[in-house]
Design a protein around this motif. Structure first.
Motif, PDB file in Angstrom:
ATOM      1  N   VAL A 157       6.434   5.799   3.331  1.00  0.00           N
ATOM      2  CA  VAL A 157       6.245   4.505   3.981  1.00  0.00           C
ATOM      3  C   VAL A 157       4.877   3.970   3.569  1.00  0.00           C
ATOM      4  CG1 VAL A 157       7.730   5.011   5.964  1.00  0.00           C
ATOM      5  CG2 VAL A 157       5.300   5.595   6.070  1.00  0.00           C
ATOM      6  N   GLU A 158       4.570   2.804   4.011  1.00  0.00           N
ATOM      7  CA  GLU A 158       3.296   2.208   3.621  1.00  0.00           C
ATOM      8  C   GLU A 158       2.125   3.002   4.218  1.00  0.00           C
ATOM      9  OE1 GLU A 158       2.718  -1.876   4.738  1.00  0.00           O
ATOM     10  OE2 GLU A 158       1.244  -2.134   3.144  1.00  0.00           O
ATOM     11  N   GLN A 159       1.092   3.145   3.423  1.00  0.00           N
ATOM     12  CA  GLN A 159      -0.105   3.840   3.914  1.00  0.00           C
ATOM     13  C   GLN A 159      -0.913   2.873   4.771  1.00  0.00           C
ATOM     14  OE1 GLN A 159      -1.944   5.284   0.284  1.00  0.00           O
ATOM     15  NE2 GLN A 159      -0.491   6.970   0.124  1.00  0.00           N
ATOM     16  N   THR A 160      -1.148   3.297   6.001  1.00  0.00           N
ATOM     17  CA  THR A 160      -1.832   2.395   6.925  1.00  0.00           C
ATOM     18  C   THR A 160      -3.018   3.101   7.567  1.00  0.00           C
ATOM     19  OG1 THR A 160      -0.463   3.090   8.800  1.00  0.00           O
ATOM     20  CG2 THR A 160       0.341   1.224   7.484  1.00  0.00           C
ATOM     21  N   TYR A 161      -3.675   2.390   8.443  1.00  0.00           N
ATOM     22  CA  TYR A 161      -4.821   2.947   9.168  1.00  0.00           C
ATOM     23  C   TYR A 161      -4.383   4.170   9.966  1.00  0.00           C
ATOM     24  CZ  TYR A 161      -9.041   2.849  12.066  1.00  0.00           C
ATOM     25  OH  TYR A 161     -10.217   3.162  12.700  1.00  0.00           O
ATOM     26  N   GLU A 162      -3.185   4.077  10.584  1.00  0.00           N
ATOM     27  CA  GLU A 162      -2.702   5.200  11.398  1.00  0.00           C
ATOM     28  C   GLU A 162      -2.009   6.267  10.554  1.00  0.00           C
ATOM     29  OE1 GLU A 162      -1.742   2.050  12.042  1.00  0.00           O
ATOM     30  OE2 GLU A 162      -2.847   1.550  13.865  1.00  0.00           O
ATOM     31  N   LYS A 171      -2.300   7.463   7.037  1.00  0.00           N
ATOM     32  CA  LYS A 171      -2.999   7.381   5.748  1.00  0.00           C
ATOM     33  C   LYS A 171      -2.203   7.984   4.600  1.00  0.00           C
ATOM     34  CE  LYS A 171      -7.553   6.884   7.629  1.00  0.00           C
ATOM     35  NZ  LYS A 171      -8.799   7.451   8.051  1.00  0.00           N
ATOM     36  N   LYS A 172      -1.383   8.977   4.902  1.00  0.00           N
ATOM     37  CA  LYS A 172      -0.607   9.621   3.834  1.00  0.00           C
ATOM     38  C   LYS A 172       0.640   8.823   3.461  1.00  0.00           C
ATOM     39  CE  LYS A 172      -2.208  14.308   4.299  1.00  0.00           C
ATOM     40  NZ  LYS A 172      -1.902  15.694   4.605  1.00  0.00           N
ATOM     41  N   GLY A 173       1.050   7.970   4.357  1.00  0.00           N
ATOM     42  CA  GLY A 173       2.235   7.163   4.052  1.00  0.00           C
ATOM     43  C   GLY A 173       3.498   7.990   4.016  1.00  0.00           C
ATOM     44  N   ILE A 174       3.579   8.968   4.905  1.00  0.00           N
ATOM     45  CA  ILE A 174       4.781   9.814   4.966  1.00  0.00           C
ATOM     46  C   ILE A 174       5.361   9.744   6.364  1.00  0.00           C
ATOM     47  CG2 ILE A 174       5.593  12.215   4.926  1.00  0.00           C
ATOM     48  CD1 ILE A 174       3.494  12.647   2.667  1.00  0.00           C
ATOM     49  N   SER A 175       6.658   9.669   6.453  1.00  0.00           N
ATOM     50  CA  SER A 175       7.301   9.609   7.763  1.00  0.00           C
ATOM     51  C   SER A 175       8.556  10.481   7.741  1.00  0.00           C
ATOM     52  CB  SER A 175       7.653   8.149   8.071  1.00  0.00           C
ATOM     53  OG  SER A 175       8.194   8.055   9.356  1.00  0.00           O
ATOM     54  N   PHE A 176       8.915  10.985   8.902  1.00  0.00           N
ATOM     55  CA  PHE A 176      10.148  11.778   9.008  1.00  0.00           C
ATOM     56  C   PHE A 176      11.136  11.006   9.867  1.00  0.00           C
ATOM     57  CE2 PHE A 176       6.929  14.799   7.833  1.00  0.00           C
ATOM     58  CZ  PHE A 176       7.576  15.616   6.922  1.00  0.00           C
ATOM     59  N   VAL A 177      12.295  10.781   9.310  1.00  0.00           N
ATOM     60  CA  VAL A 177      13.299   9.986  10.034  1.00  0.00           C
ATOM     61  C   VAL A 177      14.624  10.740  10.043  1.00  0.00           C
ATOM     62  CG1 VAL A 177      12.275   7.742   9.473  1.00  0.00           C
ATOM     63  CG2 VAL A 177      13.954   8.760   7.913  1.00  0.00           C
ATOM     64  N   ASN A 178      15.498  10.360  10.978  1.00  0.00           N
ATOM     65  CA  ASN A 178      16.844  10.932  10.986  1.00  0.00           C
ATOM     66  C   ASN A 178      17.531  10.638   9.661  1.00  0.00           C
ATOM     67  OD1 ASN A 178      16.672  11.939  13.575  1.00  0.00           O
ATOM     68  ND2 ASN A 178      17.497  10.079  14.501  1.00  0.00           N
ATOM     69  N   LYS A 179      18.213  11.630   9.156  1.00  0.00           N
ATOM     70  CA  LYS A 179      18.862  11.441   7.852  1.00  0.00           C
ATOM     71  C   LYS A 179      19.892  10.312   7.896  1.00  0.00           C
ATOM     72  CE  LYS A 179      21.195  13.857   4.108  1.00  0.00           C
ATOM     73  NZ  LYS A 179      21.692  15.138   3.596  1.00  0.00           N
ATOM     74  N   TYR A 180      20.644  10.259   8.998  1.00  0.00           N
ATOM     75  CA  TYR A 180      21.705   9.245   9.085  1.00  0.00           C
ATOM     76  C   TYR A 180      21.385   8.258  10.205  1.00  0.00           C
ATOM     77  CZ  TYR A 180      24.203  12.798   6.387  1.00  0.00           C
ATOM     78  OH  TYR A 180      24.563  13.702   5.430  1.00  0.00           O
ATOM     79  N   LYS A 216       0.828  -1.211   0.000  1.00  0.00           N
ATOM     80  CA  LYS A 216       0.000   0.000   0.000  1.00  0.00           C
ATOM     81  C   LYS A 216       0.869   1.271   0.000  1.00  0.00           C
ATOM     82  CE  LYS A 216      -2.095  -1.810   3.653  1.00  0.00           C
ATOM     83  NZ  LYS A 216      -1.725  -0.897   4.665  1.00  0.00           N
ATOM     84  N   TYR A 217       1.631   1.416  -1.051  1.00  0.00           N
ATOM     85  CA  TYR A 217       2.508   2.588  -1.168  1.00  0.00           C
ATOM     86  C   TYR A 217       1.939   3.544  -2.207  1.00  0.00           C
ATOM     87  CZ  TYR A 217       5.933  -0.103   1.449  1.00  0.00           C
ATOM     88  OH  TYR A 217       6.567  -0.822   2.421  1.00  0.00           O
ATOM     89  N   SER A 218       2.222   4.815  -1.999  1.00  0.00           N
ATOM     90  CA  SER A 218       1.666   5.808  -2.913  1.00  0.00           C
ATOM     91  C   SER A 218       2.206   5.644  -4.333  1.00  0.00           C
ATOM     92  CB  SER A 218       1.980   7.214  -2.401  1.00  0.00           C
ATOM     93  OG  SER A 218       3.374   7.369  -2.265  1.00  0.00           O
TER      94      SER A 218
END
Lengths: 550, 144
Positions: free
Chosen positions: B41-46, B48-57, A515-517
């Motif tokens: 990231v994968e779009q999930t119930y929690e 929905k946009k499938g976007i995440s912010f992570v440490n660059k390194y 389920k990826y965009s």
């Protein structure tokens, strides 16, 4: 390059290249002394083996050298011409650290010919071969150059090996450049016809079970001083007879250690790994891996089989809980899954038309060759499939599937059995995609140095579907899976779950991981449908979290 | 006209890169950098946009493997090569790539997978008065 001492004998001025290095089909096996006697319909007395008492009484009266056979094991060596030669390690009555003695018994047309082979530790000295029983006179065996003796000149050679070193089996060594033998020096072997030593039979308590007989093919490959296996040329095989062909020198340690795993060098096992596999407790593993490798010994698949065998040893050596039952030699799968993951995997393989048949739907040829299933802390990833990258991330010819063993919500322990089954099925489909790619690329078992054109050329024709997805999509495996394999995953889940839910339910679960965009099949769904699918998955996980597998 | 010249230059350089010897490249790896990357990231119930912010390194030690993440890209320590250290004064002499320049070189490379685009890739990490050079394999597209 390190030197390889090759036996290459000649009669004076006549260079021959006879060597057991070139005996493509010579075999070596270990038999018991009793079997040897039965095979030749002869008694110990008839062959001249004396009991301890007789040897001692003889020695008091004569100066005869005497030997003792220290083992009830006999090495049976069948050369390329089918001639059987028996080799027994001897211990001399007077301690002699400078030489190793073998009793060599050759099957003649109507009798057994006996020889003492005296191997000097100092390789610059001559090997002495004395035929027993030719005359009744005996003189010190150290005097070799006597009247009536026959000497032959042997040569040492360096070998510039075949470029495809490392092949155990010379038949699959298809390199265009043949090994080059370079003359180094020569030495002599003298045969003496008038030696009649006393040979004492082995102790009666040195029992040996013939059922443990180990047989292996000696395809003629040798290790050079750098530890590289060098094979004789595949086609150059001069058929030259010499009266005293080089034989394997046998020590007491050799015959006692003859039960050791014979492919240790071939697989490059460490000392600890060798010790482990030669441990009596691990005999089942040693025998299974030996049989597996022997079954490929003269086929082009040997290199591939070698990798699987090494990975099997490594997995068993590293994971003490594993048994040989975790290795599927037929399907070539190393299963290092534990507890719940193993339980779910086993249920998958057993369920309904079963996991394997279900997976076969997407393109036959399942199961994936050389699949290694492991448990690992994968952070926030449920599972991952690693292709062999040529740098050991997953070894060549091995596709690794890792299932998350950590303690977060993505771990196997937290997730319901059905979702774990989904993860395994999802990863196996990735593995199969990589396997197909590897199978058509013919790139030495990994994906290093492959060009786009290589991939396109390889897939075009054999796998047009993959070709199309590879060509058009960045995330091509997930794209293809989302479009074509969700039904396959749903079928697997349905079988695993005894069809307790609707078909739609299993199709919804199959979406997880896809389920990826940037997956067009998913992004083209309406937001309402996406929400519905996500809710189905989320509700099912929450309702069945921490589910055990029994 | 100007546009055509740019296209021509791009095509020539692309052709040169794809034909030439493979490069050895260096990428900075700064664990102390708190910069975040926006990743899909994968779009999930929690989410929905499938976007995440992570440490660059990020650096993770796994069973027998050391993995370096730079945003979404995955680099696995190449154990065939040795980890090298040198004085920090050499840092200024290293010409660093960025993920963007590496991606653009990937775009014009003839190789199919990221592990083969470059001759060698070194992640360079500052540590006290030294720099550590990790030989790595760019492995992003060989993990699914």
């Amino acid at each position: 390059m390190g030197s390889l001492l090759l036996w290459n004998c000649e009669k004076t001025e006549e260079i021959t290249s006879n060597s057991d290095l070139q005996d493509k089909t010579s075999t070596i096996s270990k038999i018991s002394l009793d079997t040897f006697l039965e095979e030749n319909d002869i008694t110990k007395q008839e062959i001249g083996f004396k009991n301890k008492k007789d040897v001692k009484s003889f020695n008091k009266k004569t100066d005869k050298p005497s030997f003792k056979i220290n083992s009830k094991k006999v090495l049976s060596y069948i050369n390329k011409k089918g001639k059987t030669i028996y080799i027994l390690p001897l211990k001399k009555d007077i301690k002699d650290s400078l030489y190793t003695y073998n009793l060599v018994i050759k099957k003649g047309e109507s009798n057994l010919e006996k020889y003492i082979y005296k191997y000097p530790k100092d390789k610059s000295k001559h090997i002495e071969i004395s035929r027993i029983g030719k005359t009744n006179e005996h003189k010190s065996s150290s005097k070799t150059h006597r009247k009536g003796s026959t000497c032959e000149t042997y040569h040492n050679y360096y070998i510039i090996p075949c470029p495809c070193v490392g092949h155990l089996d010379p038949y699959i060594c298809s390199c265009p450049i043949r090994p080059e033998w370079i003359y180094l020096n020569s030495y002599q072997v003298c045969t003496v016809d008038n030696t009649d030593p006393d040979i004492e039979e082995p102790d009666s308590d040195a029992d040996f079970d013939d059922n443990n007989n180990t047989v292996f093919f000696d395809n003629g490959c040798r290790k050079n001083s750098e530890g590289i296996s060098e094979c004789p040329p595949a086609e150059d095989n001069p058929d030259i007879y010499t009266p005293y062909e080089p034989l394997p020198m046998l020590t007491i340690d050799d015959i006692d250690g003859f039960d050791d795993f014979i492919f240790s060098d071939t697989l490059g096992l460490t000392d600890d790994q060798q010790k482990w596999i030669n441990d009596e407790e691990n005999k089942a593993a040693k025998d299974a891996i030996t049989n597996y490798l022997n079954s490929f010994a003269i086929t082009p698949k040997f290199e591939n089989a070698k990798v699987f065998a090494y990975q099997s040893v490594l997995a068993l050596f590293t994971n003490h809980w594993m048994t040989i039952n975790n290795i599927d030699f037929d399907e070539q799968i190393i299963n290092e899954l534990t507890d719940k993951a193993k339980c779910v995997y086993d249920k998958l393989t057993e369920s309904s038309t079963d996991f394997k048949n279900a997976i076969k739907k997407f393109d036959g040829e399942f199961p994936v060759s050389h699949l290694n299933l492991i448990m690992e802390d994968l952070g926030n990833t449920r599972g991952e499939t690693r292709a062999p990258n040529g740098a050991g991330s997953s070894p060549d010819y091995v596709i690794t599937i890792a299932i998350n063993s950590n303690s977060n919500i993505h771990r196997i322990g937290y997730r319901p059995n059905l979702m774990t089954a989904k993860t395994i099925a999802h990863e196996v489909i990735h593995a199969e995609m990589f396997r197909k790619l590897l199978s058509v690329l013919d790139n030495g078992g990994n994906i290093a140095g492959v060009t786009r054109q290589n991939v396109l050329d390889a897939l075009d024709g054999d796998f047009p579907g993959m070709y199309d997805y590879y060509r058009r999509h960045k995330n091509w495996q997930h794209q293809q899976m989302a479009t074509h394999y969700r039904e396959t995953i749903a079928d697997v889940l349905k079988s695993f779950d005894n069809n307790q839910h609707s078909n739609q339910f299993y199709m919804d679960l199959a979406w997880e991981g896809l389920k990826y965009s940037n997956i067009s099949t998913w992004s083209s769904q309406s937001q309402q449908e996406k929400d519905r699918i996500n809710k189905v998955i989320n509700d099912y996980i929450n309702t069945n979290k921490n589910q055990p597998c029994q | 006209m100007k546009k055509h010249i740019y296209v021509l230059i791009f095509l020539i350089s692309a052709n040169l890169f794809s034909q030439s010897e493979k490069e050895t490249v260096y990428l900075l790896f700064n664990k102390n950098n708190k910069e975040k990357c926006k990743i899909n990231v994968e779009q999930t119930y929690e989410n929905k946009k499938g976007i995440s912010f992570v440490n660059k390194y990020r650096k993770e030690e796994r069973k027998n493997r050391t993995i370096f993440y730079v945003c979404e890209e995955v680099f696995v320590l190449d154990r065939r090569d040795k980890i090298d250290t040198c004085n920090i004064k050499y840092l200024s002499k290293i010409k660093f790539e960025t993920l963007q320049t590496m991606e653009s070189k990937r775009g014009i490379s003839k190789y199919a997978f990221k592990n083969s685009i470059f001759e060698k890739i070194y992640l360079v990490e500052k540590y006290k008065d030294k720099i550590i050079k990790y030989p790595v394999i760019w492995n992003t597209d060989l993990i699914e």
